[in-house]
Design an enzyme around this catalytic site. Structure first.
Site, short mmCIF file in Angstrom:
data_model
loop_
_atom_site.label_atom_id
_atom_site.label_comp_id
_atom_site.label_asym_id
_atom_site.label_seq_id
_atom_site.Cartn_x
_atom_site.Cartn_y
_atom_site.Cartn_z
N GLN A 101 37.17 -17.93 11.44
CA GLN A 101 37.76 -16.59 11.10
C GLN A 101 36.79 -15.55 11.21
OE1 GLN A 101 38.44 -14.50 7.39
NE2 GLN A 101 40.62 -14.65 8.06
N TYR A 129 40.11 -5.13 5.99
CA TYR A 129 39.06 -4.81 6.58
C TYR A 129 39.12 -4.30 8.02
CZ TYR A 129 37.97 -8.07 3.12
OH TYR A 129 37.70 -8.86 1.78
N ARG A 153 45.56 -12.68 12.36
CA ARG A 153 46.03 -12.71 11.08
C ARG A 153 46.21 -11.15 10.53
NH1 ARG A 153 43.51 -13.73 5.18
NH2 ARG A 153 44.95 -15.50 4.51
N GLY A 209 45.44 -21.50 -0.47
CA GLY A 209 44.07 -21.15 -0.78
C GLY A 209 43.58 -21.90 -1.92
#
Length: 361
Positions: free
Chosen positions: A99, A180, A227, A316
């Site tokens: 990622q 982000y 994503r 997760g």
């Protein structure tokens, strides 16, 4: 009927299950080189039974680092270190994507090489603090990326993607979620530009599309995932206008779909209707990190595959607590319960307010 254990192809590899290990920030790349470690090789190889693993966020450039001790993919030393991880995963017949995560305004100068400063689409500081080696520090006002710096950042992502393939990864996931840098370009409260990378929907999705297009061309669209997290307020993102959110993300997904990427990875908000719209407009594999407020994704979420809501489900916290999670899901348990104190105290070196267990990077 398609189930979680109906085979699926990822990056040209046939996989026996549709269970994804979600990316989760770990802060384990100790030392100035920001390199992967032997412990990380063990961690990922233990979970290689997943249909797909996505690594913790990896910065594509030094200025893209937003947390202490996170790994990079922008130096020869880092490429060599990651090779130990991918070799270990492949020995266990796993498939692993790197990622690529540029944190943008989420960070602090003390985390960066001397003279560098966090960057963003606009000079808008995030509220709150970030953890550093000196303790919590207030977010700073980021430097606005000019046109040249934007093109340089696209090139940084592309170079990092090539480095990922050189390091043995099966592909890369572009992190356009969770507040982000790419998400900062998508959201109107963090993108106040008036040039071609801002303003209307077309302008705000441009940066994301330029990165996706460049990476797909460099390493192959079948090795490139993307994503998103529409409406996710994490890291100070404000996407409260439901109409704008729908317009932005349906436009983005339609353009990404034209690139014939390997998959779309959706961090779902409360609006399952938007999930259905995005799912309908996406031609390739659709990975869902489902909305499970107040608790980690559980075994019951696998029914979303049977219902056609998603092709794969991302886990997760449950994957941290159960390295052999696909086997346990197939057997319907038993499951080790996720322990927040262990995750934060171990993976985040005592930082008790780090990102949520559900997600991740």
């Amino acid at each position: 009927m398609t189930t979680a254990f109906t085979p699926i192809d990822i990056a040209g590899r046939s996989r026996a299950n549709r269970i994804v290990m979600a990316p989760m920030t770990r802060s384990r790349a100790f030392g100035p080189g920001a390199t992967a470690t032997d412990l990380m090789a063990t961690y990922y190889s233990q979970r290689a039974g997943a249909g797909l693993m996505v690594t913790e966020g990896i910065q594509p450039s030094p200025v893209g680092q937003g947390y202490p001790d996170t790994p990079g993919l922008h130096s020869a030393e880092q490429v060599e270190a990651w090779r130990k991880v991918t070799d270990a995963v492949h020995r266990e017949n796993g498939v692993i994507f790197a990622q690529l995560m540029h944190t943008g305004r989420i960070g602090h100068p003390s985390l960066l090489p001397q003279g560098m400063h966090p960057v963003a689409p606009s000079p808008v500081a995030a509220e709150g603090q970030v953890f550093t080696h000196q303790g919590p520090m207030d977010f700073v006002t980021p430097q606005e990326l000019d046109a040249h710096a934007i093109l340089r950042t696209v090139a940084d992502f592309t170079d990092a993607a090539r480095n990922a393939i050189a390091a043995g990864f099966d592909g890369v996931e572009i992190h356009g979620a969770n507040g982000y840098l790419i998400h900062q370009f998508l959201a109107p409260n963090t993108n106040r530009r008036t040039d071609g990378w801002g303003g209307d929907v077309e302008g705000r999705i441009r940066f994301a599309l330029e990165i996706a297009s460049a990476i797909a061309e460099a390493i192959g669209s079948d090795r490139t995932g993307f994503r998103i997290s529409p409406g996710n307020p994490y890291n100070g993102i404000v996407e409260n206008d439901a109409e704008d959110v729908e317009n932005t993300y349906t436009a983005l997904v339609a353009e990404l779909d034209d690139l014939d990427l390997a998959y779309l990875h959706l961090v779902e908000g409360a609006d399952r209707t938007l999930t259905a719209r995005l799912r309908k407009s996406w031609s390739a594999t659709f990975i869902l990190n489902p909305f499970t407020p107040g608790e980690p994704t559980g075994a019951d979420s696998l029914t979303l595959i049977e219902q056609g809501v998603a092709d794969m489900i991302a886990y997760g916290a449950l994957f941290l607590a159960n390295p052999d999670l696909p086997e346990r899901l197939a057997a319907q348990g038993p499951y080790n319960e996720p322990d927040p104190a262990t995750f934060y105290g171990g993976d985040h070196r005592g930082y008790t307010d780090y990102p949520s267990l559900r997600d991740d990077s």
